[in-house]
Each structure stands twice: as structure tokens, then as C-alpha cells.
Design a protein around this motif. Structure first.
Motif, PDB file in Angstrom:
ATOM      1  N   MET A   1      -1.850 -16.962  -3.221  1.00 38.27           N
ATOM      2  CA  MET A   1      -0.620 -17.552  -2.688  1.00 38.27           C
ATOM      3  C   MET A   1      -0.096 -16.722  -1.514  1.00 38.27           C
ATOM      4  N   MET A   2      -0.133 -15.393  -1.678  1.00 38.04           N
ATOM      5  CA  MET A   2       0.361 -14.529  -0.618  1.00 38.04           C
ATOM      6  C   MET A   2      -0.477 -14.666   0.649  1.00 38.04           C
ATOM      7  N   MET A   3      -1.813 -14.857   0.498  1.00 43.94           N
ATOM      8  CA  MET A   3      -2.652 -15.027   1.667  1.00 43.94           C
ATOM      9  C   MET A   3      -2.309 -16.314   2.413  1.00 43.94           C
ATOM     10  N   VAL A   4      -1.945 -17.346   1.672  1.00 47.12           N
ATOM     11  CA  VAL A   4      -1.530 -18.604   2.301  1.00 47.12           C
ATOM     12  C   VAL A   4      -0.252 -18.384   3.116  1.00 47.12           C
ATOM     13  N   VAL A   5       0.681 -17.611   2.552  1.00 48.94           N
ATOM     14  CA  VAL A   5       1.929 -17.301   3.255  1.00 48.94           C
ATOM     15  C   VAL A   5       1.624 -16.540   4.546  1.00 48.94           C
ATOM     16  N   LEU A   6       0.720 -15.560   4.474  1.00 44.60           N
ATOM     17  CA  LEU A   6       0.363 -14.792   5.668  1.00 44.60           C
ATOM     18  C   LEU A   6      -0.285 -15.676   6.722  1.00 44.60           C
ATOM     19  N   LEU A   7      -1.135 -16.610   6.298  1.00 43.46           N
ATOM     20  CA  LEU A   7      -1.778 -17.522   7.237  1.00 43.46           C
ATOM     21  C   LEU A   7      -0.746 -18.397   7.933  1.00 43.46           C
ATOM     22  N   LEU A  11       0.185 -18.559  11.948  1.00 40.41           N
ATOM     23  CA  LEU A  11       0.235 -19.790  12.733  1.00 40.41           C
ATOM     24  C   LEU A  11       1.561 -19.944  13.460  1.00 40.41           C
ATOM     25  N   PHE A  12       2.619 -19.345  12.899  1.00 37.57           N
ATOM     26  CA  PHE A  12       3.937 -19.419  13.533  1.00 37.57           C
ATOM     27  C   PHE A  12       4.208 -18.244  14.471  1.00 37.57           C
ATOM     28  N   GLY A  13       3.166 -17.450  14.750  1.00 41.34           N
ATOM     29  CA  GLY A  13       3.305 -16.437  15.787  1.00 41.34           C
ATOM     30  C   GLY A  13       3.432 -15.005  15.326  1.00 41.34           C
ATOM     31  N   LEU A  14       3.297 -14.722  14.022  1.00 41.76           N
ATOM     32  CA  LEU A  14       3.334 -13.336  13.581  1.00 41.76           C
ATOM     33  C   LEU A  14       2.165 -12.590  14.202  1.00 41.76           C
ATOM     34  N   PRO A  15       2.389 -11.425  14.817  1.00 43.74           N
ATOM     35  CA  PRO A  15       1.288 -10.699  15.470  1.00 43.74           C
ATOM     36  C   PRO A  15       0.127 -10.429  14.520  1.00 43.74           C
ATOM     37  N   LEU A  16      -1.066 -10.431  15.085  1.00 44.06           N
ATOM     38  CA  LEU A  16      -2.269 -10.275  14.271  1.00 44.06           C
ATOM     39  C   LEU A  16      -2.269  -8.963  13.498  1.00 44.06           C
ATOM     40  N   PHE A  17      -1.837  -7.854  14.155  1.00 42.20           N
ATOM     41  CA  PHE A  17      -1.853  -6.569  13.464  1.00 42.20           C
ATOM     42  C   PHE A  17      -0.911  -6.593  12.261  1.00 42.20           C
ATOM     43  N   ALA A  18       0.202  -7.337  12.376  1.00 35.28           N
ATOM     44  CA  ALA A  18       1.140  -7.418  11.257  1.00 35.28           C
ATOM     45  C   ALA A  18       0.537  -8.205  10.096  1.00 35.28           C
ATOM     46  N   VAL A  19      -0.183  -9.267  10.403  1.00 34.59           N
ATOM     47  CA  VAL A  19      -0.836 -10.049   9.351  1.00 34.59           C
ATOM     48  C   VAL A  19      -1.862  -9.202   8.613  1.00 34.59           C
ATOM     49  N   GLY A  21      -2.056  -5.906   8.569  1.00 38.69           N
ATOM     50  CA  GLY A  21      -1.386  -4.801   7.896  1.00 38.69           C
ATOM     51  C   GLY A  21      -0.748  -5.223   6.583  1.00 38.69           C
ATOM     52  N   LEU A  22      -0.072  -6.367   6.580  1.00 39.55           N
ATOM     53  CA  LEU A  22       0.531  -6.865   5.343  1.00 39.55           C
ATOM     54  C   LEU A  22      -0.544  -7.183   4.308  1.00 39.55           C
ATOM     55  N   ALA A  23      -1.658  -7.764   4.767  1.00 39.22           N
ATOM     56  CA  ALA A  23      -2.744  -8.063   3.833  1.00 39.22           C
ATOM     57  C   ALA A  23      -3.288  -6.778   3.210  1.00 39.22           C
ATOM     58  N   MET A 285      -9.553  -1.564   8.969  1.00 39.13           N
ATOM     59  CA  MET A 285     -10.309  -0.635   8.144  1.00 39.13           C
ATOM     60  C   MET A 285      -9.661  -0.450   6.762  1.00 39.13           C
ATOM     61  N   ALA A 286      -8.327  -0.478   6.722  1.00 37.88           N
ATOM     62  CA  ALA A 286      -7.645  -0.404   5.439  1.00 37.88           C
ATOM     63  C   ALA A 286      -7.972  -1.630   4.590  1.00 37.88           C
ATOM     64  N   SER A 287      -7.933  -2.810   5.213  1.00 41.91           N
ATOM     65  CA  SER A 287      -8.284  -4.031   4.496  1.00 41.91           C
ATOM     66  C   SER A 287      -9.739  -3.996   4.034  1.00 41.91           C
ATOM     67  N   THR A 288     -10.603  -3.438   4.899  1.00 45.93           N
ATOM     68  CA  THR A 288     -12.025  -3.346   4.544  1.00 45.93           C
ATOM     69  C   THR A 288     -12.234  -2.490   3.306  1.00 45.93           C
ATOM     70  N   ASN A 289     -11.552  -1.352   3.232  1.00 41.15           N
ATOM     71  CA  ASN A 289     -11.699  -0.477   2.064  1.00 41.15           C
ATOM     72  C   ASN A 289     -11.269  -1.176   0.783  1.00 41.15           C
ATOM     73  N   ILE A 290     -10.173  -1.931   0.868  1.00 43.65           N
ATOM     74  CA  ILE A 290      -9.719  -2.663  -0.308  1.00 43.65           C
ATOM     75  C   ILE A 290     -10.743  -3.722  -0.704  1.00 43.65           C
ATOM     76  N   MET A 291     -11.277  -4.412   0.290  1.00 46.01           N
ATOM     77  CA  MET A 291     -12.263  -5.455  -0.016  1.00 46.01           C
ATOM     78  C   MET A 291     -13.525  -4.859  -0.635  1.00 46.01           C
ATOM     79  N   ILE A 292     -13.939  -3.688  -0.127  1.00 42.26           N
ATOM     80  CA  ILE A 292     -15.124  -3.046  -0.697  1.00 42.26           C
ATOM     81  C   ILE A 292     -14.843  -2.576  -2.121  1.00 42.26           C
ATOM     82  N   ASP A 293     -13.655  -1.980  -2.342  1.00 40.10           N
ATOM     83  CA  ASP A 293     -13.308  -1.497  -3.682  1.00 40.10           C
ATOM     84  C   ASP A 293     -13.225  -2.636  -4.688  1.00 40.10           C
ATOM     85  N   THR A 294     -12.757  -3.780  -4.237  1.00 44.90           N
ATOM     86  CA  THR A 294     -12.645  -4.935  -5.140  1.00 44.90           C
ATOM     87  C   THR A 294     -13.871  -5.840  -5.074  1.00 44.90           C
TER      88      THR A 294
END
Length: 424
Positions: A1-7, A11-19, A21-23, A285-294
């Protein structure tokens, strides 16, 4: 659900780095870790020695683009090859590749060099549509040639995701040469065919001697830098230092085309580009580490394996995905987002990571000029005051040849792997 909110926020203009980073922060929280750990990735990538090369090459490229170098290179091209039917278009492609390789940004090539080449092509008798297509599609050339920033960035990401694969930046530099030349050759062949009936240029051409003397400071730079890297005399970081120092001395102190008062703006422009890349890279890279760990890549592989029964089917699906991504995202953002996800899956299918990098960059390079939303299309439309549909039609023949080259690059790994010596 949270990933849908981020997407939706994206789409409404939130900067890519913020998306991203929040993920990453949400991923750390869901995994039971401290979200503050996401910030430690910036310290980790800051310890990579090769990362110093990115701002130095970028600074040199932006400084060259703001100088009179593009105009001098066009004059040299006309002096040497203006007599040859088709020669101006072919050498224009070479100039586009050189400019994009050193600036790392196709958009700069469209604006800085394209605005010089388009009138020259029209004066030489080339059709309007062909000339527009050549400038728009040709400005994407150079991504596969050293010292291209996307090549360096892919190597940095791949070294973090697959540290045991022996992925060196020098290997990527060598691997891009033959595929890049293939793309240039096919487009040059088309240019020769279109220009076969043209008369040699009738307008007086610049004299060869003065044109060569005019680029006496710039002309040796590619040979010194690339020869130093491939000859083993310079590391990539050292080559970046040489490039930045050479361009700074040439443009600011010798030619004085960029004054000391303007140098701050050039540095700010270059560092804004690098800052955006590094922020996205750190959070990625932070997101990558989480994805690898999970075990996200493993689960993705298990999900796609029943549908993709061979490495070749995987590469077909990858090309389609990357062409779509390349149309919608900047090449740097696409690399740091997609490479960490795709690389483990590609390794599971037995794809060499260096070959994968060339496939990645070839696709994203084509995405620059792929309708409906390739960034070069809009830049050309705006810069040359031409409606976007006309630019679409102008680029289609060149896009066809680029797709042919992509098929060859994908299905012939030796084209990428022979020079780095990674063939089995």
C-alpha cells in the motif's frame, strides 16, 4: 500500500530522490532496522575512490560546452570533409559522440552542438527532415564511449551489487568501443545513402591549416586521456584530473572564453548535475541493500523464471523494459534504479555483467530519442522551434538502425566482451 502511495506522489511531482529515499526508509523500518542506516550509504559511496571521476569529467564537459570548442570542431569538420558527399553528416555523428562522451549529457549536445550542425547540414543540401533526425538521434551517440558518465555510474553500481564479479571501469570502457562503433557505422551508412546524390559543398570552406591550429589545444585531449587509461599510465581518477585541469587551463587561462567571473556558474551547473546523481545513487544503494536483505531479487527471479526459460528470452524482455524506462527516466536515474534489480537476475541467467552493462546503456541511449517521450525529441523541438510530430518522423529512420544495432549487441556478446578479454 505504501509503495502505491509513493508512486502516486511521484506522478504528482515528488522528486525522484525523495521517492527512493522514502522507499528506503520504509524498507528499513519494515525489516526491523533503524531507518537512520539509510543515510550511511552516502558515507559508503563517498569512500569509493573512483567516484571522484564523476564531478571532474562533468565539470570538464560543461566547460567545453560553454566555450567555443563546438564551433571550432564544426569548422574543422567542414575543412577536412566538406568536399565529400555525405562527409559532413558522418563527421557530425563523430562530433556528437565525442561531445556526449565528455559531457555525459545528450541534452547538452543537442543544444550546444546541434544548433551549429543543423544549419551546416542544411547548407550542404541535406533534407530538412534528415538533418533534424540526424541531430536529434545523433546527439545520443557517445554514451558507450569513454569517459562517459553513464559507463562509470554503471560500474559503480555493479561493483556494489555484485562485488565478486570483477567488474572494472576499464572493462566497461573497452566493452563499449565496438558496440558504439557499430551504432555509429549503421547511422553513418544511412547518412551516406541519403547524401549520395548531393553535390560537394559549394560554400567556401575554412582552410585546413588554420582550422587545425584553432583546435590545437583540444585535439590532443582524447588521445592523452584515453591513451593514458588504455595504456596503463593513468587510472580513471587520474585521467579525470588531467581532463579537468587541461580544459580549465585551455578555456579559462589560454583562450579566456570563460572568464573567472563566469567560472562559478559553470561549476555550479556541473555540481548540480552531479549532486542530483549522487543523491539518487545514495538512496538507491540504501534501497538495494534492503532488497538484497529481504531477497527481493531472488523472489523476482523465481517469479519470472517460469515465463523466461532461457537467457535469450530474458534479454528480449529486458530490452523491451529498458526501452520503455529509457523513454520516461533520465539515464542516470534509470541506471541506479534498475541496475540493482536486474543485475542479480541477469547473473542467475548466466549473463556477463559487462555485457549486461552495454545492453543497459544501449537501450537507455536509444530511449533518448524514442517517441513519444524521449527527452532529445522535446529538446530538439524546443531548440529548433519545430513541432514534436515533425521531430518524431525525422528520427524514425535513425531509430530503426539503432534498434538493429541493439539486436546485434544483445545477441552477439563477443562484440562487447572481446576487447576486455572476458570471453570464455
Amino acid at each position: 500500500m505504501m509503495m502505491v502511495v509513493l508512486l502516486v506522489l511521484a506522478l504528482f511531482g515528488l522528486p525522484l530522490f525523495a521517492v527512493i529515499g522514502l522507499a528506503a526508509i520504509i524498507g528499513f523500518h519494515d525489516a526491523g532496522g533503524n531507518p537512520v542506516l539509510a543515510a550511511l550509504e552516502f558515507q559508503r559511496i563517498g569512500e569509493l575512490p573512483v567516484l571522484v571521476a564523476l564531478p571532474l569529467f562533468t565539470f570538464a564537459g560543461v566547460l567545453l560546452a560553454r566555450s567555443g570548442t563546438p564551433a571550432r570542431m564544426v569548422d574543422l569538420t567542414r575543412a577536412l570533409f566538406g568536399w565529400l558527399p555525405g562527409g559532413l553528416a558522418i563527421l557530425g555523428l563523430g562530433l556528437f559522440a565525442l561531445m556526449t562522451a565528455f559531457t555525459g549529457a545528450s541534452g547538452i549536445t543537442v543544444v550546444a552542438l546541434g544548433s551549429l550542425m543543423l544549419p551546416a547540414l542544411l547548407k550542404a543540401g541535406y533534407p530538412q527532415r534528415f538533418s533534424m533526425g540526424l541531430v536529434t538521434a545523433g546527439s545520443s551517440m557517445g554514451v558507450l564511449f569513454a569517459p562517459s558518465l553513464p559507463l562509470i555510474l554503471y560500474a559503480v553500481v555493479a561493483q556494489q551489487v555484485a562485488p565478486g564479479q570483477g567488474i572494472r571501469i576499464e572493462d566497461l570502457f573497452l566493452a563499449g568501443i565496438l558496440p558504439g562503433l557499430l551504432m555509429l557505422s549503421l547511422m553513418a551508412g544511412w547518412a551516406m545513402w541519403v547524401g549520395r546524390g548531393l553535390e560537394p559543398e559549394t560554400e567556401p570552406r575554412p582552410p585546413i591549416g588554420p582550422s587545425l591550429r584553432a583546435v590545437a589545444w583540444e585535439l590532443p585531449l582524447p588521445f592523452v586521456v584515453l591513451g593514458g587509461i588504455y595504456g596503463g599510465w593513468l587510472l580513471v581518477v587520474e585521467a579525470a584530473v588531467v581532463t579537468a585541469a587541461w580544459v580549465l587551463v585551455t578555456v579559462v587561462l589560454v583562450r579566456r572564453e570563460v572568464g573567472l567571473a563566469d567560472l562559478g556558474r559553470v561549476i555550479a551547473e556541473a555540481m548540480m548535475l552531479i549532486g542530483a546523481i549522487l543523491v539518487v545513487l545514495g538512496f538507491s544503494m540504501a534501497s538495494t541493500n534492503i532488497m538484497i536483505d529481504t531477497q527481493v531479487p531472488q523472489r523476482l527471479f523465481e517469479a519470472v523464471e517460469p515465463w523466461l526459460s532461457s537467457p535469450w528470452m530474458f534479454l528480449v524482455a529486458l530490452n523491451v523494459l529498458l526501452l520503455i524506462v529509457g523513454m520516461m527516466l533520465d539515464i542516470f536515474a534509470a541506471l541506479v534504479i534498475m541496475a540493482p534489480l536486474i543485475l542479480p537476475i541477469a547473473l542467475a541467467f548466466g549473463v556477463d555483467p559487462v555485457h549486461l552493462g552495454i545492453i543497459f546503456l544501449a537501450n537507455l541511449q536509444i530511449g533518448y530519442c524514442t517517441p513519444p517521450v524521449g527527452i532529445n525529441l522535446f529538446l530538439a523541438s524546443h531548440r529548433f522551434n519545430t513541432d514534436i510530430l515533425t521531430v518524431y518522423r525525422a528520427t524514425l529512420p535513425f531509430l530503426g538502425w539503432l534498434l538493429v544495432s541493439l539486436v546485434i549487441i544483445t545477441w552477439w556478446p563477443a562484440l562487447s566482451l572481446w576487447l576486455p578479454g572476458r570471453m570464455d
